[in-house]
Every structure is written in structure tokens, then in C-alpha cells.
Design an enzyme around this catalytic site. Structure first.
Site, short mmCIF file in Angstrom:
data_model
loop_
_atom_site.label_atom_id
_atom_site.label_comp_id
_atom_site.label_asym_id
_atom_site.label_seq_id
_atom_site.Cartn_x
_atom_site.Cartn_y
_atom_site.Cartn_z
N ASP A 75 39.55 56.56 9.81
CA ASP A 75 40.92 56.44 9.92
C ASP A 75 41.82 57.34 9.00
O ASP A 75 42.91 57.66 9.14
CB ASP A 75 41.70 55.34 10.37
CG ASP A 75 41.14 54.42 9.22
OD1 ASP A 75 40.43 54.52 8.34
OD2 ASP A 75 41.41 52.98 9.37
N ASP A 161 15.19 70.70 18.98
CA ASP A 161 15.60 72.09 19.52
C ASP A 161 16.93 72.62 18.64
O ASP A 161 16.81 73.97 18.71
CB ASP A 161 16.14 72.11 21.08
CG ASP A 161 14.84 71.80 22.04
OD1 ASP A 161 13.70 71.91 21.32
OD2 ASP A 161 15.06 71.77 23.21
N ASP A 221 10.63 43.01 7.89
CA ASP A 221 10.45 41.30 7.55
C ASP A 221 11.67 40.92 6.72
O ASP A 221 11.93 39.88 6.60
CB ASP A 221 9.20 41.36 6.48
CG ASP A 221 7.82 41.38 7.37
OD1 ASP A 221 7.92 41.20 8.61
OD2 ASP A 221 7.03 41.82 6.65
N GLU A 251 16.68 63.79 -0.05
CA GLU A 251 15.49 64.39 0.70
C GLU A 251 15.72 64.40 1.93
O GLU A 251 16.36 63.55 2.72
CB GLU A 251 14.28 63.66 0.35
CG GLU A 251 13.92 63.91 -1.23
CD GLU A 251 12.36 62.86 -1.39
OE1 GLU A 251 11.82 62.63 -0.18
OE2 GLU A 251 11.81 63.10 -2.59
N GLY A 273 1.95 45.28 12.18
CA GLY A 273 2.67 44.54 11.40
C GLY A 273 4.02 44.42 11.43
O GLY A 273 4.89 43.82 10.75
#
EC number: 3.4.23.44
Length: 407
Positions: A75, A161, A221, A251, A273
Site C-alpha cells: 500500500d 516456458d 520438523d 543464488e 522423512g
């Protein structure tokens, strides 16, 4: 008879001559040429700062736009800027995704909202019984930003694409309650956890035996327990939180194709896991197109029985994409901005200084807090040797530059 008319001995008047020295006395052991050298050094320093100020005025505009895109609410500013001003040199497309949505929270349930670095997806959500955490039976589903299909297509094989890779500058979320003050109840808890996308090789029982690569998530976890660094408040006060890149570098991450669930449908949850499943649903509307290098924001909204909790959820993120040369977006791309050491340093400073979350009412003043952090940091950085200190010395004295960019 005593003669009292003898003349009295007159005292000689003492004349005191005071000499006023108008010229200053040179200080001992301080030669005049030393003072001249010191004054010349000060003048040269001011002249160098003036020249660096002019250079900074030309080069720091993309850096300031980058900071505003990363930390200013939509905003206040929706300009995605020119990208991240680091050492990357290539064509990019900057995008600031924004979502505004009304949301209701089910009474007697704890609703978990994950603000994850998944392009095109605003958040993932799931509900569990009150007082519990997600289990292996829990499935998180996405809510997309507008324009998901225009960017990533309507099939799982068309995700790349338009663009081939991406990187995040920031993620933001705010929950602004709209409930009646006589009907609301419950609380909001916020914490963050590092979640990463991993590629694991699983054996496949064929003849002859082979294997397949499977994408899974590690770090989920952290959703199963409230972290030590957390924010807790009454639901009616809402919440605002941000996540910034804490990696050494910004990166790029690849755009992934063919992924609708994590783990994949043909892989058991226990073998990967993961504590729960992430399912994006139909490929025509959504998908998992990648996972960035940002900490995931975890929001738990607890609504007891009888509570009527509703709110406006606002999410926004600042992302930079690399467009494909044969894609339409390539024509709208631009060169990545030049390196701005000051902007990158201030980004790290702000990211370290901001709390995990604040109440929703403080979102309006969050940009003011960011500005104060930047200004105080630049004032301290002006004493640092090297290019950051020189540039900070110039920018801290150029208040008009701040005002010109909304500072």
C-alpha cells in the site's frame, strides 16, 4: 623643643607597564606546517565526499528501489524495482506479487499457514484439532498469487516456458482481523524455520533394479514445535511478519516441472522423512515450481469453540526471474542493476534488526522503522574504511537523496 616642620620623605611612584599580546602563541611542539597539512586533509576529505555523493546519486537509485521493494508494504509501494544490485550480470524480470484475501478460521481448530519461498504461491494452509500439530495425515494446500497460470502455464510440463530460474528478495505477510470484538477468541503465534528442497535417490524394484530421483523437503520438523524465537499475541491484534534472505549470496534456483506433491504420489511419506504432505492440487491451477533460499514463516491461529474469527490476509513477495530468450517476458526484461555495496549491506542490517513479527497495527510504521535502521546504520558505517564507509559518509549527509526516494 622638637621641630615638627621637617619635610616628609616622598615615596617614589611605581609604574607598572602591561603588555597585551595580540597574536596567538604557537603551541609547543606543533609546527605550523603540521596544522596546514591537517587542514588540507580535512578539505580534501570533504571534497572526496562531495565527489562520492555525486557518484552515489547516480548509482544508488536501483539499490534504494531494491530496499523499498523488499521492505515497504504494497500500500506504500508496488514498484518491483530493477532487481537485486549484486554482482550478477544478466537480463532479469522483477516482479512484486501481492494477494489480498478474506479468510475465516474454523472454531475448535488450529490453522497453520506457511509463507514459503514457492514462486506463484502466496501461502500453504492446513487445519488440525486445537492444541495439536500437523501429523502424517495432514495435507497442506496452496493459495496462489494472481497470475500463476500466465507465468507458469496450465500443465506441469510448462512451468519453465517463460522463466528458467528465480531468486527471492523478501516475503511478507499480514493478518488484519475483522471480527466483532464480542465474538472473537484465540491467539496468533508466529515463528520461522529453514526449509530446503532436497533431491534423494530412491531404489525402484524392477528387473534389473534401478533407481529414481525424488524431490523432498527437509526442515519441515520445525513446523511441529513453536520455535524459541517467536511472537504470540491475541487474535484481535493481528500480525505482520517478514522473511529475508540470510544466505551469503542471492543464488538463483531452478524452475521445476512435473511436481504437484511433495513427496511424489508414488513415494511413501515415511521413506522421505517429511512429517506431512504438500499437495498443490490440479496442475491446471497450481503446482510446486521451485523452492527459494528463504526461511519459511509459520503462523498458527488458534480458534476455540464458539469463536468467530475472520480477517484479511495480505501477502506479498519480491522476486527476480531469469526469462527465456524465446519467451514473451524476455521483451520486458532488463539488465540486472550494477553492484551497490551500500544497499546490500543495509539489506542485511535491516534483516537482522527486524523482530520475528509485530502486531498488525505496527505495519503502518514498519517502513518508518526500516528507514530509521538504515539511517542509523549509515551514520555508523561512515567510519568504516573502504567503499562502504566512503559511500555511507556521502549518503548520510545527503538527506535530499532519501527524500527523493521516499526516505
Amino acid at each position: 623643643m622638637v621641630n615638627n616642620n621637617r619635610p616628609r620623605r616622598q615615596r617614589a611612584q611605581r609604574v607598572v607597564v602591561t603588555t597585551t599580546q595580540t597574536a596567538p602563541v604557537p603551541q609547543q611542539n606543533v609546527p605550523r606546517n603540521g596544522r596546514r597539512r591537517r587542514n588540507r586533509t580535512r578539505r580534501n576529505r570533504r571534497r572526496v565526499r562531495g565527489m562520492n555523493m555525486a557518484a552515489l546519486t547516480r548509482l544508488s537509485q536501483p539499490g534504494l528501489a531494491f530496499l523499498k521493494c523488499a521492505f515497504a508494504p504494497p500500500d506504500f509501494n508496488t514498484d518491483p524495482g530493477k532487481g537485486i544490485p549484486d554482482r550478477f550480470e544478466g537480463k532479469v524480470v522483477s516482479r512484486k506479487d501481492v494477494l489480498n484475501q478474506s479468510i475465516s478460521f474454523t472454531a475448535g481448530q488450529d490453522t497453520f499457514i506457511l509463507i514459503a519461498p514457492t514462486p506463484g504461491v502466496a501461502y500453504w494452509s492446513a487445519s488440525v484439532p486445537a492444541g495439536t500439530f500437523p501429523t502424517s495425515a495432514t495435507t497442506f494446500n496452496p493459495v496462489n498469487y494472481p497470475g500463476f497460470t500466465s507465468m507458469f502455464g496450465t500443465t506441469s510440463t510448462s512451468r519453465s516456458d517463460q522463466v528458467s530460474s528465480f531468486r527471492y528478495a523478501s516475503m511478507n505477510v499480514g493478518i488484519y482481523p475483522t471480527s466483532n470484538l464480542m465474538q472473537f477468541a484465540g491467539s496468533i503465534t508466529v515463528w520461522k524455520c529453514p526449509v530446503k528442497l532436497s533431491t534423494v535417490q530412491f531404489p525402484v524394484a524392477t528387473d534389473p533394479a534401478t533407481s529414481s530421483l525424488v524431490h523432498t523437503l527437509v526442515g519441515l520438523d520445525g513446523v511441529l514445535a513453536v520455535g524459541p524465537d517467536n511472537f504470540s499475541e491475541s487474535f484481535i491484534k493481528g500480525v505482520f511478519s517478514q522473511s529475508a534472505c540470510n544466505e551469503p549470496d542471492f543464488e538463483f534456483n531452478d524452475i521445476l516441472e512435473g511436481i504437484q506433491t511433495l513427496p511424489p504420489a508414488n513415494v511413501s511419506l515415511g521413506s522421505t522423512g517429511q512429517p506431512f504432505t504438500m499437495d498443490s492440487g490440479a496442475e491446471a491451477t497450481s503446482g510446486v515450481v521451485g523452492w527459494g533460499n528463504m526461511d519459511t514463516i509459520v503462523i498458527r491461529v488458534s480458534a476455540p469453540e464458539g469463536a468467530v474469527n475472520s480477517a484479511i490476509l495480505k501477502a506479498w513477495s519480491c522476486i527476480e526471474y531469469r526469462p527465456n530468450p524465446n519467451a514473451m517476458l524476455y521483451q520486458f526484461g532488463h539488465d540486472s542493476p550494477p553492484l551497490d555495496e551500500v544497499a546490500l549491506q543495509e539489506y542485511r542490517t535491516v534483516a537482522r534488526s527486524l523482530p520475528v513479527a509485530v502486531i498488525a497495527a505496527q505495519n503502518a510504521s514498519m517502513w518508518e522503522r526500516v528507514k530509521s535502521i538504515i539511517k542509523s546504520s549509515l551514520a555508523a558505517a561512515s567510519n568504516i574504511p573502504g567503499p562502504i564507509g566512503v559511500a555511507a559518509s556521502g549518503i548520510s549527509g545527503l538527506s535530499a537523496l532519501f527524500e527523493g526516494f521516499g526516505f
